[in-house]
Design a protein around this motif. Structure first.
Motif, short mmCIF file in Angstrom:
data_model
loop_
_atom_site.label_atom_id
_atom_site.label_comp_id
_atom_site.label_asym_id
_atom_site.label_seq_id
_atom_site.Cartn_x
_atom_site.Cartn_y
_atom_site.Cartn_z
N LEU A 211 -6.18 -14.31 -2.74
CA LEU A 211 -6.41 -13.22 -1.80
C LEU A 211 -5.10 -12.77 -1.15
O LEU A 211 -4.83 -11.57 -1.03
CB LEU A 211 -7.43 -13.64 -0.74
N ALA A 212 -4.26 -13.72 -0.76
CA ALA A 212 -2.96 -13.38 -0.16
C ALA A 212 -2.07 -12.68 -1.18
O ALA A 212 -1.34 -11.73 -0.86
CB ALA A 212 -2.28 -14.64 0.37
N GLY A 213 -2.11 -13.13 -2.43
CA GLY A 213 -1.32 -12.48 -3.47
C GLY A 213 -1.79 -11.06 -3.73
O GLY A 213 -0.98 -10.15 -3.94
N ALA A 214 -3.10 -10.85 -3.73
CA ALA A 214 -3.64 -9.51 -3.95
C ALA A 214 -3.26 -8.57 -2.82
O ALA A 214 -2.87 -7.41 -3.04
CB ALA A 214 -5.15 -9.57 -4.12
N VAL A 215 -3.36 -9.07 -1.59
CA VAL A 215 -2.98 -8.24 -0.44
C VAL A 215 -1.48 -7.96 -0.48
O VAL A 215 -1.03 -6.84 -0.20
CB VAL A 215 -3.40 -8.92 0.88
N GLY A 216 -0.70 -8.95 -0.85
CA GLY A 216 0.74 -8.75 -0.95
C GLY A 216 1.10 -7.73 -2.02
O GLY A 216 1.98 -6.87 -1.82
N MET A 217 0.45 -7.80 -3.16
CA MET A 217 0.71 -6.83 -4.23
C MET A 217 0.27 -5.42 -3.80
O MET A 217 0.93 -4.43 -4.11
CB MET A 217 -0.01 -7.23 -5.52
N LEU A 218 -0.83 -5.34 -3.08
CA LEU A 218 -1.30 -4.04 -2.59
C LEU A 218 -0.29 -3.44 -1.62
O LEU A 218 0.03 -2.25 -1.69
CB LEU A 218 -2.67 -4.20 -1.94
N LEU A 219 0.22 -4.27 -0.71
CA LEU A 219 1.23 -3.79 0.22
C LEU A 219 2.53 -3.41 -0.51
O LEU A 219 3.18 -2.42 -0.16
CB LEU A 219 1.51 -4.84 1.29
N LEU A 220 2.90 -4.17 -1.53
CA LEU A 220 4.08 -3.86 -2.31
C LEU A 220 3.92 -2.52 -3.03
O LEU A 220 4.84 -1.69 -3.04
CB LEU A 220 4.37 -4.98 -3.31
N LEU A 221 2.76 -2.30 -3.64
CA LEU A 221 2.50 -1.03 -4.30
C LEU A 221 2.48 0.13 -3.32
O LEU A 221 2.96 1.23 -3.61
CB LEU A 221 1.19 -1.08 -5.08
N LEU A 222 1.92 -0.11 -2.15
CA LEU A 222 1.85 0.93 -1.14
C LEU A 222 3.25 1.33 -0.66
O LEU A 222 3.54 2.51 -0.50
CB LEU A 222 0.99 0.46 0.03
N THR A 223 4.11 0.34 -0.45
CA THR A 223 5.46 0.68 -0.02
C THR A 223 6.28 1.27 -1.16
O THR A 223 7.17 2.11 -0.93
CB THR A 223 6.19 -0.56 0.53
N TRP A 224 6.02 0.89 -2.39
CA TRP A 224 6.78 1.40 -3.54
C TRP A 224 6.43 2.85 -3.84
O TRP A 224 7.30 3.68 -4.04
CB TRP A 224 6.51 0.52 -4.76
N PHE A 225 5.14 3.15 -3.89
CA PHE A 225 4.70 4.49 -4.26
C PHE A 225 4.32 5.35 -3.06
O PHE A 225 4.09 6.55 -3.23
CB PHE A 225 3.49 4.42 -5.20
N GLY A 226 4.25 4.80 -1.90
CA GLY A 226 3.80 5.55 -0.73
C GLY A 226 4.73 6.68 -0.33
O GLY A 226 4.28 7.77 -0.01
N GLY A 227 6.02 6.48 -0.37
CA GLY A 227 6.96 7.52 0.03
C GLY A 227 7.12 8.61 -1.01
O GLY A 227 7.54 9.71 -0.70
N ARG A 228 6.77 8.33 -2.24
CA ARG A 228 6.96 9.31 -3.30
C ARG A 228 5.83 10.32 -3.38
O ARG A 228 5.98 11.36 -4.01
CB ARG A 228 7.08 8.60 -4.64
N THR A 229 4.72 10.04 -2.77
CA THR A 229 3.59 10.96 -2.87
C THR A 229 3.67 12.07 -1.84
O THR A 229 2.99 13.07 -1.96
CB THR A 229 2.27 10.21 -2.68
N ILE A 230 4.51 11.92 -0.85
CA ILE A 230 4.64 12.93 0.18
C ILE A 230 5.66 13.97 -0.30
O ILE A 230 6.82 13.67 -0.51
CB ILE A 230 5.10 12.32 1.51
N THR A 231 5.19 15.20 -0.49
CA THR A 231 6.09 16.28 -0.92
C THR A 231 6.47 17.10 0.30
O THR A 231 5.60 17.57 1.04
CB THR A 231 5.42 17.17 -1.96
N PRO A 232 7.76 17.30 0.51
CA PRO A 232 8.17 18.08 1.68
C PRO A 232 7.85 19.56 1.49
O PRO A 232 7.89 20.09 0.39
CB PRO A 232 9.68 17.85 1.75
#
Length: 86
Positions: A7-28
């Motif tokens: 469960l901790a690994g899954a949450v960690g991977m989810l947070l890692l994916l969110l930080t990796w792809f989160g900034g790229r989805t916002i188009t100025p």
């Protein structure tokens, strides 16, 4: 215990994916006041500010005509601008 690790690994991977792809989805959004080319005269003013501009003649329609004009007539026209005869 192993379920907690999974469960901790899954949450960690989810947070890692969110930080990796989160900034790229916002188009100025591009604001109009930042765009330097607004009117019909502005592109011509930009070309005039950087030296001579030779527009391509309107009668050239095909690719072959344009290439022929660029290889034969354009060098002659640019040479005349570079060395104007008095």
């Amino acid at each position: 215990m192993s379920l907690l690790v999974v469960l901790a690994g899954a949450v960690g991977m989810l947070l890692l994916l969110l930080t990796w792809f989160g900034g790229r989805t916002i188009t100025p959004e591009i604001e109009d006041d930042l765009d330097p080319i607004l009117g019909a005269r502005d592109p011509v003013a930009i070309y005039e500010s950087h030296g001579p501009f030779i527009p391509m003649p309107a009668h050239l329609k095909t690719n072959d005509q344009m290439v022929e004009w660029m290889t034969k007539e354009l060098p002659r026209l640019t040479a005349e601008i570079a060395n104007p005869r008095a």
